[in-house]
Each structure stands twice: as structure tokens, then as C-alpha cells.
Design an enzyme around this catalytic site. Structure first.
Site, PDB file in Angstrom:
ATOM      1  N   ASP A  56      45.513  30.928  70.259  1.00 32.38           N
ATOM      2  CA  ASP A  56      44.571  31.398  69.217  1.00 32.38           C
ATOM      3  C   ASP A  56      44.519  29.654  68.724  1.00 32.38           C
ATOM      4  O   ASP A  56      45.109  28.850  68.991  1.00 32.38           O
ATOM      5  CB  ASP A  56      44.987  32.092  68.197  1.00 32.38           C
ATOM      6  CG  ASP A  56      43.891  32.674  67.505  1.00 32.38           C
ATOM      7  OD1 ASP A  56      43.164  31.971  66.689  1.00 32.38           O
ATOM      8  OD2 ASP A  56      43.887  34.108  67.125  1.00 32.38           O
ATOM      9  N   HIS A 106      38.198  32.247  69.020  1.00 31.15           N
ATOM     10  CA  HIS A 106      39.620  32.035  68.646  1.00 31.15           C
ATOM     11  C   HIS A 106      39.937  31.119  69.498  1.00 31.15           C
ATOM     12  O   HIS A 106      41.396  31.080  70.127  1.00 31.15           O
ATOM     13  CB  HIS A 106      40.443  33.137  68.653  1.00 31.15           C
ATOM     14  CG  HIS A 106      40.177  33.994  67.339  1.00 31.15           C
ATOM     15  ND1 HIS A 106      40.861  33.664  65.979  1.00 31.15           N
ATOM     16  CD2 HIS A 106      39.504  35.202  66.840  1.00 31.15           C
ATOM     17  CE1 HIS A 106      40.575  34.613  65.140  1.00 31.15           C
ATOM     18  NE2 HIS A 106      39.890  35.461  65.822  1.00 31.15           N
ATOM     19  N   GLU A 146      36.039  38.571  67.132  1.00 31.87           N
ATOM     20  CA  GLU A 146      35.551  37.445  66.113  1.00 31.87           C
ATOM     21  C   GLU A 146      34.861  36.354  66.575  1.00 31.87           C
ATOM     22  O   GLU A 146      35.160  35.195  66.223  1.00 31.87           O
ATOM     23  CB  GLU A 146      36.509  37.296  65.241  1.00 31.87           C
ATOM     24  CG  GLU A 146      37.105  38.308  64.240  1.00 31.87           C
ATOM     25  CD  GLU A 146      38.255  38.151  63.266  1.00 31.87           C
ATOM     26  OE1 GLU A 146      38.147  38.659  62.176  1.00 31.87           O
ATOM     27  OE2 GLU A 146      39.200  37.209  63.568  1.00 31.87           O
ATOM     28  N   ASP A 181      50.559  42.632  58.209  1.00 31.05           N
ATOM     29  CA  ASP A 181      50.475  41.286  57.464  1.00 31.05           C
ATOM     30  C   ASP A 181      49.928  41.617  56.023  1.00 31.05           C
ATOM     31  O   ASP A 181      49.937  40.672  55.207  1.00 31.05           O
ATOM     32  CB  ASP A 181      49.332  40.221  57.867  1.00 31.05           C
ATOM     33  CG  ASP A 181      48.311  41.030  58.944  1.00 31.05           C
ATOM     34  OD1 ASP A 181      48.613  42.075  59.666  1.00 31.05           O
ATOM     35  OD2 ASP A 181      47.365  40.579  58.688  1.00 31.05           O
TER      36      ASP A 181
HETATM   37  C1  ACM Z   1      41.778  40.993  64.710  1.00 29.88           C
HETATM   38  O1  ACM Z   1      42.253  41.279  63.763  1.00 29.88           O
HETATM   39  N1  ACM Z   1      41.033  39.936  64.551  1.00 29.88           N
HETATM   40  C2  ACM Z   1      41.834  41.550  66.042  1.00 29.88           C
END
Ligand code: ACM
Ligand code: ZN
Length: 650
Positions: free
Chosen positions: A156, A233, A289, A382
Site C-alpha cells: 500500500d 493504493h 479505491e 479499526d
Molecule cells: C478498503 O477498505 N479500502 C478495502
């Protein structure tokens, strides 16, 4: 080195411990709750090791993970189709004996099998690198709760974590950054650092590290699934090899260029090395994303779209994913990706991990694709698990244990004929705000245990109060074994106003909107602001209403009446761009035509304050009114949200 949970369990099963004062223990202790338990009379007392006879059977169970266990006063007989079934029977026995703390257990017969074949835990090692020892410790806990997939988010923007022989800059450079704290790095120019340079923070796994981890996981009947993000990412990979981005520049690009053959050469070479290390059925290719902005002007991307007859950039992403799907499938593996891989057309062999709610997953099931459910509102660990004012800083949101446990993966809108595509569930932990190992453990346990039970146990057997009672002694044992877990005994819980409700004069009153409600955050719709229900700790809890415009509503009380107070509470959480209004203004009217301003309330909360805050913009007054108009002006930050839960009138 820390003492591992299962290390403790195994040792404890085989070492006789003198009496602990606990009476005979039974299947009531077990997490995940078994499919079927039939109690019988008597107890089985043992000295030292319990006597366990194992019988390998050829049929009688649907799943290789299933087992049956009969406990009589003379001993224990376990039947299973495979080593995995025996392994899980021993995990059940460990739970019954409280990891060897008792030497007397109730007689019974247990018939147990998993509801879903995939019961996963996701570890984000990009935002913060975690040691192999940390991962092994989590594998121990996963095995205790019969979880069977560890999903490693290896790449990432915050760092590439797997050594790739063909592309050494990925770990000499893109695995390191100048800032330890992710937010400092994110708010900086987001550069990387040379390995070994002063202050370089990060790390990576060698092939040997991963082989060691995979073997350790295999011994615990867990598969490790590697994730290599594409096409988004990918800032760190492009910083190491700038020709992989559309502009050819080192920084400022997050998406690989799908117009460039070098991108495919890179991805296939990386995947070759990944598949050489990881024997997993699934290879996760990310897919979430992607910005796709640079693809619209990149000559190579435009040429690719023309040559392949692709209508838009979604189809260009789909082109990349399909090509990678064919490549991975040609090696006998399957791709799995986040639900954005649906956009522009889903690749033939793809399994979908549904995180933006369940819609993408359900759509994929209907199209005949396998699905793992991990909707953010229930499975993203999270989010804070308790009141944010007593929790460490988190990405936002509020996801207490009972909400995770309350998640039911099977939805009424799933057609019966597609249900076999619902393969399981996964708990995800993104680690932007989680710098330390102990903090990560604290976020996982016990919420991941709740999802482990959802993944294993049948729906009819699940009950939150029972789970909560069973999990507390287990957490105590985990803490004794060196895990940092959340303590349920100290749970504060939801915002008190949510629990009590708000009684006021406008409850049930009609509301007209001068500005549209944002459809992503409608709350309860047009009744939300006068339903007497306060918003909770999270703006996405379905109680808050969101606006990307100024706020302007009129409440009709039904008849003229005395009004002594008007107020509305707004939320601020700077991370997701939720801010207090610059000012609120309150008007009253008897006829709905002539309105008089009775108060202007100015904001005094800094937009820089990062904490979750609630502030009431209100006035005390002495009026006669039927209509209350409440307006609030946005604070002026582009893209900023207003969130409000209730217009209170007294
Ligand atoms: C994600 O939470 N962007 C998979
Ligand atoms: Zn391009």
C-alpha cells in the site's frame, strides 16, 4: 519472546495442574458455540493428559473441518474426516478445560461443523510493519477460535512489505518512510527513504520469513493469503519504479498505468514470486479505491481504451483485473478482490470481498461469484470499540462488540440458489492509527472472536448475552498469556442520550427541508430530526443526518404554542471532514409565512481540533410559535460535512 496463547494451551493440556477450585467444566465454555451438544450424566476426571481416542472416518461429515466428540466417564472419543477436524476437536477440549485449568469435564456428545468455510482475519502490515512473531501470536489466537484464513495486506502507499527478487527497490526504498506516525507521513510530502538511512521507519519480509509464517499457520490449519494491491493504493511501488505510473514521475501518482505493458510485466513478475512463496488457493489483488484520474489524459491509457474498445476508465480497470485474473488462473490459483472489482465488469474467476456494505457482495453472488463478507459497518475493527473519548485515536466510527456480534451475513435479499456463493466472513484491521503491536491486539480481541463465532456457529445457536459471558474468562486467559485485549468489564458503551432518548415538544413534528439530505447519510429520512432519537458516537450509525450544503429545515409543531428552547447538536470529526457550522440561526413563525430571527449562534470550535466533538447550537427564548426554521452555515472548508441528529424544541 512473548508466551503464545496456544503455546499455553497445548502445554496446559498435557501437564496436570492441581485443583484450581473450578468445578467440572462443560461445553458452555466453548467459543465458537458448537453446532450440537447433547449432555449426559456424569463427569470425566483425568490425571495428566485426558485420554483421547481418535477415529478417522471416511464419511458422516460434510466438511473436513467437522468433528464429533463423545465424553464419557472413561474418556474421550473424537471422530473426524481429517486432521483439521481432530485439531478443532482439541481446540474445543481446550476451551472446555479452560486450557487445562480443570481436570474434570461434564460428559456429553458434541457434533460440530463450520457454518462457513472461510473465517478470516486481515492484517494491514503496510501502514505499520509487524514482526513475524506478532503474526504468529495472532495465528495462535485465531486457531483457538477456529479461524482459518490470515489475509496479509502486504502493499500500500505507506510501504511495500515483501522482498521481490526482480524488483529490489520495492524493499530497499519503498518499504521505508521518514515518519513513524502515519498521520505525520500522510500530512507531509509522502516520500520514502532509503533502507538504513537515518530515521528510516518500516520493514519487510523475506521469502524465508514468509515460508516460516506459512508453515506455522499450516500447523494451525490456517492459510495465509497475500494481497498485492493494484491498480490503486500503489504510490510506493510507483515511487520505486516511476515508469509504472501514467506520468512517469516518482511522486504524486497512486495508480499503475494500465496502458503500459511494463505494468503487466511488473505485476506478473511480482505475482510469480508471490505464488512461489504462498501456496494459498486465493491471491488477493486489491482493486479498491483507484483514483483513475490520470488514465483519462494518459496517451497510453487512452490508446489502450481505443484498441480494446473500452468505454470508460472503469472498464479500463476491469481490463487490468481480467488480465491478471487470467494470469493467476493459468497458474491454478483464484483471484480475490475488494468489491470495486465489480466496476466496469467482474473478471470471470474472481471472488469478491464485500467491504462497502453488502450490496456488491450480493450482486456478485447473483452473478455466480463467490463472496466473502466484511462490510465496514460491522467488520472494520479499526473503528473505536468504545466511547471515542476514552479510546485511543482511531480512524473514526464506533463498532462495539455487540454490533460486530450482531452482524448476520445471510441477507433476505440473497436468492436461495445463490447462497452457496456466500463463503464466509472476515474481520479487517486497517492500521493507519495503530502504530504498536499491543494496540493492534487490543483492536482485534475480542471483536475478532465475535466474528469467529459468526463464521463458525449456526445462526440459531448465536446469542450475544451468552457470548459476552463466555468471552470474558477467555479474555482473562488471553491477558494472562500476554495479549493486550479490550476489557469488557470497563465498557462505557454508546452515548447516553442514545440510550435514554430525548423527550421534547417537536417529537413527531413534520420537517421540510430547504436543502437536500445527502443520500449517503439520510439517517431515518424526513423523520430523523424529530424522532426523539439522538445520534451516537458514529456519524454513520443511521441516526445522524449528513449535509454537503448549508442546513435549512422548518419544523411544524402543528399549532401555536409557547417555545422556550430551540437547539440542535452538530458533530465534529476532522478526519472524515465533518465540521461544526460557522453559525446557526433560528427563526420562529406563527403562520409559516412571516419568520422572525430570534438567535444567531456562532461557532467557537477550531476546525483543527482532531477529536470527536458534539456541540449544541441553541437558544433559550420566550416565544409563541407553530413553525421553527433552523439554518446552519457550512464552515467554509471545501468538501466539509455538516452532521446533525435532532432539532429539540421545548
Ligand atoms: C478498503 O477498505 N479500502 C478495502
Ligand atoms: Zn496511463
Amino acid at each position: 519472546m512473548h508466551k503464545s496463547f496456544v503455546g499455553c494451551i497445548s502445554a496446559a493440556v498435557f501437564i496436570f495442574l492441581c485443583s484450581t477450585g473450578l468445578s467440572a467444566q462443560g461445553p458452555d465454555n466453548v467459543i465458537p458455540v458448537p453446532s450440537e451438544v447433547v449432555m449426559s450424566s456424569g463427569t470425566y476426571r483425568f490425571e495428566g493428559e485426558p485420554s483421547v481416542k481418535t477415529v478417522l472416518v471416511k464419511k458422516g461429515f460434510d466438511s473436513p473441518e467437522a468433528y464429533s466428540m463423545k465424553i464419557t466417564p472413561k474418556g474421550i472419543t473424537v471422530k473426524a474426516l481429517s486432521e483439521t477436524g481432530f485439531f478443532y476437536a482439541m481446540k474445543t477440549l481446550d476451551m472446555m478445560t479452560r486450557n487445562g485449568k480443570v481436570n474434570e469435564i461434564s460428559c456429553c456428545e458434541i457434533n460440530d461443523s463450520p457454518r462457513f468455510g472461510y473465517r478470516g482475519l486481515h492484517v494491514d502490515v503496510s501502514r505499520h510493519f509487524r514482526s513475524v512473531d506478532f503474526l504468529k501470536k495472532q495465528l495462535d489466537a485465531m486457531a483457538a477460535f477456529k479461524m482459518n484464513r490470515m489475509h496479509l495486506h502486504l502493499t500500500d502507499g505507506a510501504g511495500w512489505r515483501l522482498k521481490i527478487e526482480a524488483y529490489p527497490r520495492l524493499t530497499e526504498f519503498a518499504a521505508w518512510r521518514p515518519h513513524h506516525i502515519w498521520k505525520d507521513w500522510w500530512e507531509s510530502d509522502r516520500h520514502y527513504a532509503e533502507e538504513g538511512s537515518a530515521g528510516a521507519y518500516g520493514g519487510y519480509y523475506t521469502k524465508e520469513d514468509m515460508l516460516d509464517l506459512i508453515e506455522y499457520a499450516h500447523e494451525r490449519h490456517i492459510e495465509v493469503i497475500p494481497e498485492i494491491e493494484m491498480p490503486g493504493h500503489s504510490e510506493e511501488a510507483i515511487a520505486a519504479y516511476p515508469e509504472l505510473g501514467c506520468s512517469g514521475k516518482q511522486y504524486g501518482q497512486g495508480d499503475f498505468c494500465p496502458g503500459n505493458e511494463k505494468t503487466f510485466e511488473f505485476l506478473e513478475t511480482v505475482l510469480d514470486e508471490v505464488m512461489e512463496i504462498f501456496p494459498s488457493e486465493y491471491i488477493h489483488i486489491g482493486g479498491d479505491e483507484a483514483g483513475k484520474g490520470s488514465w483519462k489524459t494518459c496517451p497510453k491509457c487512452q490508446e489502450r481504451m481505443r484498441a480494446e474498445g473500452l468505454a470508460d476508465v472503469d472498464e479500463l480497470q476491469s481490463y487490468l483485473i481480467r488480465r491478471i485474473d487470467r494470469y493467476v488462473s493459468s497458474k491454478g490459483r483464484k483471484i480475490i478482490g475488494w468489491d470495486e472489482i465489480l466496476d466496469g465488469g467482474l473478471a470471470e474467476g474472481a471472488t469478491v470481498m464485500s467491504w462497502r456494505g453488502t450490496k456488491g457482495g450480493i450482486e456478485s453472488m447473483k452473478m455466480g461469484h463467490d463472496v466473502i463478507m466484511c462490510p465496514g459497518n460491522f467488520c472494520y475493527l479499526d473503528h473505536a470499540q468504545d466511547a471515542p473519548f476514552i479510546e485511543p485515536e482511531s480512524i473514526g466510527g464506533y463498532l462495539p462488540l455487540d454490533m460486530v456480534y450482531g452482524y448476520e451475513p445471510q441477507d433476505d435479499s440473497m436468492p436461495c440458489e445463490s447462497l452457496h456463493h456466500l463463503k464466509g466472513v472476515q474481520a479487517n484491521l486497517w492500521s493507519e492509527y495503530i502504530p504498536t503491536d499491543s494496540h493492534a491486539e487490543y483492536m482485534y480481541w475480542p471483536r475478532a472472536i465475535a466474528l469467529a463465532e459468526t463464521g463458525w456457529s449456526i445462526r440459531e445457536n448465536r446469542d450475544y448475552e451468552s457470548f459476552r459471558a463466555r468471552v470474558q474468562p477467555v479474555l482473562e486467559q488471553m491477558r494472562e498469556a500476554g495479549y493486550s485485549t479490550f476489557s469488557l468489564e470497563n465498557e462505557y458503551g454508546e452515548r447516553k442520550l442514545v440510550q435514554t432518548g430525548i423527550r421534547h415538544k417537536a417529537v413527531g413534528a413534520a420537517v421540510t427541508y430547504g436543502q437536500p439530505i445527502n443520500q449517503s447519510y439520510p439517517g431515518a429520512g424526513e423523520t430523523a430530526l424529530t424522532d426523539g432519537i439522538a445520534g451516537g458516537w458514529s456519524n454513520s450509525d443511521g441516526r445522524w443526518q449528513g449535509f454537503l450544503s448549508d442546513f435549512d429545515v422548518t419544523v411544524d409543531l402543528g399549532e401555536v404554542m409557547p417555545v422556550h428552547y430551540v437547539g440542535a447538536t452538530f458533530m465534529q470529526l476532522a478526519g472524515p471532514y465533518i465540521f461544526m457550522p460557522e453559525k446557526a440561526e433560528i427563526f420562529v413563525s406563527e403562520d409559516g409565512k412571516e419568520f422572525r430571527s430570534i438567535a444567531q449562534v456562532w461557532n467557537d470550535v477550531s476546525v483543527k481540533c482532531p477529536d470527536l466533538l458534539f456541540r449544541s447550537f441553541d437558544t433559550v427564548c420566550d416565544e409563541q410559535a407553530r413553525y421553527i426554521r433552523y439554518t446552519a452555515k457550512q464552515c467554509g472548508i471545501a468538501g466539509g460535512w455538516l452532521f446533525v441528529d435532532e432539532i429539540v424544541v421545548n
